[in-house]
Design a protein around this motif. Structure first.
Motif, short mmCIF file in Angstrom:
data_model
loop_
_atom_site.label_atom_id
_atom_site.label_comp_id
_atom_site.label_asym_id
_atom_site.label_seq_id
_atom_site.Cartn_x
_atom_site.Cartn_y
_atom_site.Cartn_z
N SER A 64 0.86 -1.19 0.00
CA SER A 64 0.00 0.00 0.00
C SER A 64 0.89 1.24 0.00
O SER A 64 2.12 1.15 0.06
CB SER A 64 -0.93 -0.01 1.22
OG SER A 64 -0.26 0.50 2.36
N GLY A 65 0.29 2.41 -0.03
CA GLY A 65 1.05 3.65 -0.13
C GLY A 65 2.08 3.84 0.97
O GLY A 65 3.19 4.33 0.73
N THR A 66 1.74 3.42 2.19
CA THR A 66 2.64 3.61 3.32
C THR A 66 3.98 2.88 3.11
O THR A 66 5.03 3.36 3.54
CB THR A 66 1.97 3.14 4.62
OG1 THR A 66 0.72 3.84 4.76
CG2 THR A 66 2.83 3.42 5.84
N TYR A 91 -1.97 11.77 8.44
CA TYR A 91 -0.92 11.24 7.56
C TYR A 91 0.43 11.89 7.86
O TYR A 91 1.47 11.27 7.65
CB TYR A 91 -1.32 11.37 6.09
CG TYR A 91 -2.46 10.43 5.78
CD1 TYR A 91 -2.23 9.07 5.61
CD2 TYR A 91 -3.79 10.87 5.76
CE1 TYR A 91 -3.26 8.18 5.38
CE2 TYR A 91 -4.83 9.98 5.53
CZ TYR A 91 -4.56 8.64 5.35
OH TYR A 91 -5.60 7.76 5.14
N ARG A 94 1.72 9.91 10.64
CA ARG A 94 2.31 8.65 10.17
C ARG A 94 3.76 8.85 9.72
O ARG A 94 4.62 8.01 9.98
CB ARG A 94 1.46 8.06 9.04
CG ARG A 94 1.77 6.63 8.76
CD ARG A 94 0.85 6.02 7.71
NE ARG A 94 -0.53 5.91 8.15
CZ ARG A 94 -1.52 5.44 7.37
NH1 ARG A 94 -1.26 5.06 6.13
NH2 ARG A 94 -2.75 5.37 7.83
N VAL A 138 3.23 16.31 3.55
CA VAL A 138 2.02 15.72 2.98
C VAL A 138 1.37 16.79 2.10
O VAL A 138 1.08 17.89 2.57
CB VAL A 138 1.05 15.27 4.09
CG1 VAL A 138 -0.28 14.81 3.49
CG2 VAL A 138 1.67 14.14 4.92
N LEU A 140 -1.61 16.59 0.25
CA LEU A 140 -3.05 16.72 0.51
C LEU A 140 -3.37 15.87 1.72
O LEU A 140 -3.26 14.64 1.67
CB LEU A 140 -3.81 16.24 -0.73
CG LEU A 140 -5.26 16.72 -0.87
CD1 LEU A 140 -5.69 16.60 -2.33
CD2 LEU A 140 -6.22 15.98 0.02
N THR A 142 -5.38 13.89 3.68
CA THR A 142 -6.63 13.19 3.40
C THR A 142 -7.52 13.09 4.63
O THR A 142 -8.72 12.85 4.51
CB THR A 142 -6.31 11.79 2.85
OG1 THR A 142 -5.18 11.88 1.98
CG2 THR A 142 -7.47 11.21 2.07
N ASP A 167 4.68 13.37 0.28
CA ASP A 167 3.63 12.35 0.26
C ASP A 167 2.49 12.95 -0.57
O ASP A 167 1.71 13.76 -0.09
CB ASP A 167 3.18 12.03 1.69
CG ASP A 167 1.93 11.16 1.73
OD1 ASP A 167 1.28 10.97 0.68
OD2 ASP A 167 1.59 10.68 2.83
N MET A 169 0.19 11.19 -2.04
CA MET A 169 -0.64 10.00 -2.20
C MET A 169 -2.00 10.32 -2.79
O MET A 169 -2.42 9.70 -3.77
CB MET A 169 -0.81 9.36 -0.82
CG MET A 169 -1.08 7.90 -0.84
SD MET A 169 0.29 6.95 -1.50
CE MET A 169 1.56 7.21 -0.27
N SER A 170 -2.71 11.27 -2.20
CA SER A 170 -4.09 11.51 -2.61
C SER A 170 -4.21 12.73 -3.52
O SER A 170 -5.31 13.21 -3.76
CB SER A 170 -4.99 11.66 -1.38
OG SER A 170 -4.56 12.75 -0.59
N LYS A 193 -5.41 5.45 -5.79
CA LYS A 193 -6.00 6.73 -5.38
C LYS A 193 -6.48 7.46 -6.64
O LYS A 193 -7.30 6.89 -7.36
CB LYS A 193 -5.00 7.53 -4.57
CG LYS A 193 -4.55 6.78 -3.30
CD LYS A 193 -5.02 7.39 -2.01
CE LYS A 193 -4.67 6.52 -0.82
NZ LYS A 193 -4.77 7.22 0.43
C1 PLP Z 1 -3.82 6.86 1.42
C2 PLP Z 1 -2.75 7.72 1.94
C3 PLP Z 1 -1.51 7.18 2.35
C4 PLP Z 1 -1.22 5.70 2.30
O1 PLP Z 1 -2.06 4.96 3.09
P1 PLP Z 1 -2.16 3.38 2.88
O2 PLP Z 1 -3.21 2.98 3.85
O3 PLP Z 1 -0.85 2.80 3.12
O4 PLP Z 1 -2.59 3.20 1.45
C5 PLP Z 1 -0.51 8.03 2.76
N1 PLP Z 1 -0.70 9.36 2.77
C6 PLP Z 1 -1.85 9.93 2.38
C7 PLP Z 1 -1.96 11.41 2.41
C8 PLP Z 1 -2.92 9.13 1.96
O5 PLP Z 1 -4.07 9.70 1.58
#
Ligand code: PLP
Length: 369
Positions: A64-66, A91, A94, A138, A140, A142, A167, A169-170, A193
């Motif tokens: 996954s993205g993480t 995020y 994280r 980050v 955006l 999320t 990051d 990701m979104s 995404k």
């Molecule tokens: C979805 C997302 C992630 C990754 O999350 P996973 O649960 O690993 O897919 C990381 N950062 C952002 C901003 C996200 O929206």
């Protein structure tokens, strides 16, 4: 729409197009030349989305993205670095946890969950703390749906000679990002995404000259981005078992992305989804958490009604029965819930979802306004 395949109003996994799902109906071998050429085309297409051809490379990563975020931080950040994390949501938290686990020095710039990371505040942090060498941003957030001003942040990082890992990701594929002449060293996103693939593959788009310096640094074998890159360059193959069906689905989703008009078209569709959603939810009495100026088109957070009859789980179940999947809130202090605007969906899906929410609150006897 059938009861077994609801419309996902969540920021990944999300609703995919039938063609994207159908692309997963055949099996691929990991040594297969055709599959490995497909991986190469996917990486080239991902680079093109953000104009990274030439100076940057795209390294895919299983998971996954993480997993890709952790691979990027573990591989690209030297152990004597100090990373600034502007912090306005879950995020960002994280990123901090990943840095903690890896024992990398970091400082946060604490912000409210509705407060964007301004370049001026980041610059002030640089001046306060000269130990800072990197920024992990980050794009955006999320958790609220908040868009941070990446272009300004990248410029201030470049001016102060700080490395910038984003990051995205979104945002990747929907919010414009142009790597040419930017201060961005690495961008991380994933298949499931705004590109509207299925989940299972992350990727890091990184300055080639930077990645070349990172041999042997990652504390993890599986998440060693440099090793993954070198192996793929040498053999065209993935280093360990590839997520073959995910790559095939992403390849199909990227073809559709380009055919539909690329990032501008995707941004426009999501903006229409967001506008339809906010307009019709506001008509029901719901109030968005974010001010319009920082509200992205990706996901909208709404305040929970102040009625004692309110239970998100009950609303979720009732709306699920009508064929739509909502998303719980992820804010620390305010009771909220979220509705995603991304995926292979349009305004009609948004109107249908809000109609289902309207019926559900009526049936559950919840007073909204
Ligand atoms: C979805 C997302 C992630 C990754 O999350 P996973 O649960 O690993 O897919 C990381 N950062 C952002 C901003 C996200 O929206």
């Amino acid at each position: 729409m059938s009861a077994s395949s609801p419309i996902l109003l969540t920021p990944g996994p999300l609703t995919t197009a039938p063609a994207t799902r159908e692309a997963m109906l055949r099996d691929w071998g990991s040594w297969d030349g055709e599959f490995n050429r497909m991986t190469g085309r996917v990486c080239a297409a991902l680079l093109a989305v953000v104009h990274g051809e030439g100076e940057y490379v795209c390294v895919p990563m299983q998971g996954s993205g993480t997993f890709a975020v952790e691979a990027a931080l573990g591989t690209l950040v030297p152990r004597d670095a100090c990373v600034l994390v502007p912090h306005n949501g879950a995020y960002c938290a994280r990123l901090v946890r990943i840095l903690e686990r890896m024992g990398i020095a970091h400082v946060t710039l604490p912000l409210a969950e509705d407060e964007p990371a301004l370049a001026s505040a980041i610059e002030a942090a640089f001046l306060r703390d000269p130990r800072i060498t990197h920024v992990a941003q980050v794009h955006l957030e999320t958790s609220a749906g908040l868009l941070n001003p990446l272009d300004e942040i990248a410029r201030v990082c470049a001016r102060h000679g700080k490395r910038l890992i984003v990051d995205a990701m979104s945002s990747f594929g929907a919010v414009p990002i142009d790597l040419r002449g930017s201060g961005i060293d690495a961008l991380v996103s994933a298949s499931g995404k705004c590109l509207e693939g299925v989940p299972g593959m992350g990727f890091v788009i990184v300055r080639r000259a930077l990645l070349e310096q990172c041999a042997g640094r990652a504390p993890s074998l599986a998440l060693d981005l440099h090793d993954q890159w070198v192996y793929m360059e040498k053999t065209t193959q993935w280093r360990f078992t590839p997520p073959t069906h995910v790559v095939a689905a992403l390849s199909c989703a990227l073809d559709a992305f380009v055919a539909q008009g690329g990032q501008p078209a995707r941004a426009a569709r999501y903006a229409r989804n967001r506008a339809t959603l906010i307009e019709s939810m506001t008509a029901l009495g719901f109030v968005p958490f974010l001010p319009a100026a920082v509200q992205s088109d990706i996901i909208v957070t709404f305040h929970a009604p102040h009625d004692p009859a309110w239970r998100f789980a009950e609303l979720y179940a009732a709306v699920r029965e009508a064929g739509y999947i909502l998303y719980p809130g992820k804010l620390t202090e305010v009771d909220t819930f979220r509705v995603g605007c991304i995926g292979a969906i349009d305004e009609e899906a948004m109107r249908g979802a809000v109609a289902a929410i309207g019926l559900a609150i009526e049936r559950l006897g919840i007073r909204v306004a």
